[in-house]
Design an enzyme around this catalytic site. Structure first.
Site, PDB file in Angstrom:
ATOM      1  N   ALA A  90     -11.525   0.422  67.308  1.00 56.04           N
ATOM      2  CA  ALA A  90     -10.241   0.167  66.671  1.00 56.04           C
ATOM      3  C   ALA A  90      -9.655   1.469  66.126  1.00 56.04           C
ATOM      4  O   ALA A  90     -10.376   2.353  65.668  1.00 56.04           O
ATOM      5  CB  ALA A  90     -10.413  -0.844  65.549  1.00 56.04           C
ATOM      6  N   LEU A 178     -14.446   1.627  63.905  1.00 57.76           N
ATOM      7  CA  LEU A 178     -13.292   2.482  64.129  1.00 57.76           C
ATOM      8  C   LEU A 178     -13.569   3.536  65.190  1.00 57.76           C
ATOM      9  O   LEU A 178     -14.624   4.183  65.200  1.00 57.76           O
ATOM     10  CB  LEU A 178     -12.871   3.171  62.829  1.00 57.76           C
ATOM     11  CG  LEU A 178     -12.368   2.257  61.713  1.00 57.76           C
ATOM     12  CD1 LEU A 178     -12.046   3.076  60.470  1.00 57.76           C
ATOM     13  CD2 LEU A 178     -11.139   1.464  62.166  1.00 57.76           C
ATOM     14  N   CYS A 179     -12.595   3.725  66.068  1.00 52.21           N
ATOM     15  CA  CYS A 179     -12.705   4.707  67.145  1.00 52.21           C
ATOM     16  C   CYS A 179     -13.018   6.100  66.618  1.00 52.21           C
ATOM     17  O   CYS A 179     -13.832   6.830  67.189  1.00 52.21           O
ATOM     18  CB  CYS A 179     -11.389   4.724  67.935  1.00 52.21           C
ATOM     19  SG  CYS A 179     -11.218   6.088  69.103  1.00 52.21           S
ATOM     20  N   PHE A 180     -12.367   6.491  65.504  1.00 49.59           N
ATOM     21  CA  PHE A 180     -12.519   7.858  65.024  1.00 49.59           C
ATOM     22  C   PHE A 180     -13.813   8.080  64.246  1.00 49.59           C
ATOM     23  O   PHE A 180     -14.054   9.181  63.754  1.00 49.59           O
ATOM     24  CB  PHE A 180     -11.286   8.273  64.224  1.00 49.59           C
ATOM     25  CG  PHE A 180     -10.139   8.660  65.130  1.00 49.59           C
ATOM     26  CD1 PHE A 180      -9.882   9.986  65.418  1.00 49.59           C
ATOM     27  CD2 PHE A 180      -9.356   7.685  65.730  1.00 49.59           C
ATOM     28  CE1 PHE A 180      -8.853  10.342  66.268  1.00 49.59           C
ATOM     29  CE2 PHE A 180      -8.320   8.029  66.582  1.00 49.59           C
ATOM     30  CZ  PHE A 180      -8.070   9.352  66.856  1.00 49.59           C
TER      31      PHE A 180
END
Length: 286
Positions: A90, A178-180
């Site tokens: 996400a 989360l993607c990051f």
């Protein structure tokens, strides 16, 4: 990747930075790649932002995970949710530059798509360097553990509870939500933190690649500093987009010409938005 590598046209269409809501952004990307793959329009590079803070779910993530993330902070109830057609983690879209590149690839195999991925990310690295920002692909980083001092200081300025707000939230595969907070070889790293991640979707006759460049930290994800916190470089989305577009054009041997959506693309985007990205059935399908 050069134009000759995949018989790409010598000219492409550039759609300048513009703000849209979440469902519109995803629908426009899909309408463009369909049109490009059918060779109704030229290869297209698009830059955009988000009219309100948005959490975009990866295609395979669950809505329950998104609701759990939102439930960790009362202010996150104002964050919009959309499900992407691409995979991955996400993304909190707030103070960032988002790009999408749609190409008519005759070879949509892994090798050709990896060349696109690497070429775009290398172009971003070189564009950032012109602004005094040092970034590198994760696979090239000498240290994969400790962030640089300035990045640590940026994170420590946040309240302890905020810094760890999403630390324990993981998706079904035990990856960070989360993607990051995730890392893959081609992710761009600055000061020990991820600042650019991208994803691809293959269609018949073409490929869509879109990604997000974090320009500064969002209060909805305070543990993820952006370019400003990590380097001190303040940049506007339009200014860095211009540099990136120029460099991608040089890398691919393609000349960009400013353009806009065709009437057919606009109509397709509206239909895709209502039937998919703005539909509760799509968002809650997992």
């Amino acid at each position: 990747m050069t134009r000759q590598d995949n018989n790409l046209p010598s000219q492409g269409r550039l759609l300048p930075f513009a703000l849209h809501d979440a469902a519109s952004n995803m629908a426009i990307d899909e309408a463009i790649v369909q049109s490009v793959a059918e060779q109704d329009v030229a290869p297209t590079l698009r830059f955009y932002g988000w009219s309100r803070p948005t959490l975009s779910l990866g295609y395979f993530q669950t809505l329950a995970d998104a609701e759990a993330w939102i439930g960790q902070d009362a202010e996150r109830k104002h964050v919009e949710i959309v499900r992407r057609s691409t995979g991955g983690g996400a993304i909190v879209h707030h103070f960032e530059l988002t790009y999408s590149l749609s190409l008519p690839l005759s070879d949509t195999g892994p090798g050709a798509r990896e060349c696109v991925y690497q070429g775009v990310h290398r172009s971003v690295v070189e564009s950032l360097a012109k602004c005094g920002v040092a970034a590198t692909a994760y696979r090239e980083t000498a240290s994969l553990v400790e962030p640089a001092d300035n990045a640590t200081e940026a994170a420590e300025k946040q309240e302890p509870d905020d810094r760890n707000a999403s630390a324990g939230l993981r998706s079904a595969g035990n990856e960070p939500f989360l993607c990051f907070e995730r890392r893959t070889d081609e992710d761009l790293i600055c000061g020990g933190y991820k600042i650019l991640g991208s994803a691809q979707r293959r269609v018949r006759g073409g490929v869509l690649q879109h990604g997000s460049l974090l320009l500064r930290v969002s209060p909805h994800a305070p543990s993820l500093p952006g370019v400003l916190e990590l380097s001190g470089a303040a940049m506007t989305p339009s200014a860095i987009a211009e540099l990136i577009a120029s460099r991608i054009g040089e890398t691919m041997g393609m000349q960009w010409r400013p353009g806009e959506l065709t009437d057919a693309e606009q109509g397709a985007a509206e239909q895709i938005q209502s039937s998919r990205y703005a539909a509760a059935e799509w968002t809650g399908r997992r």
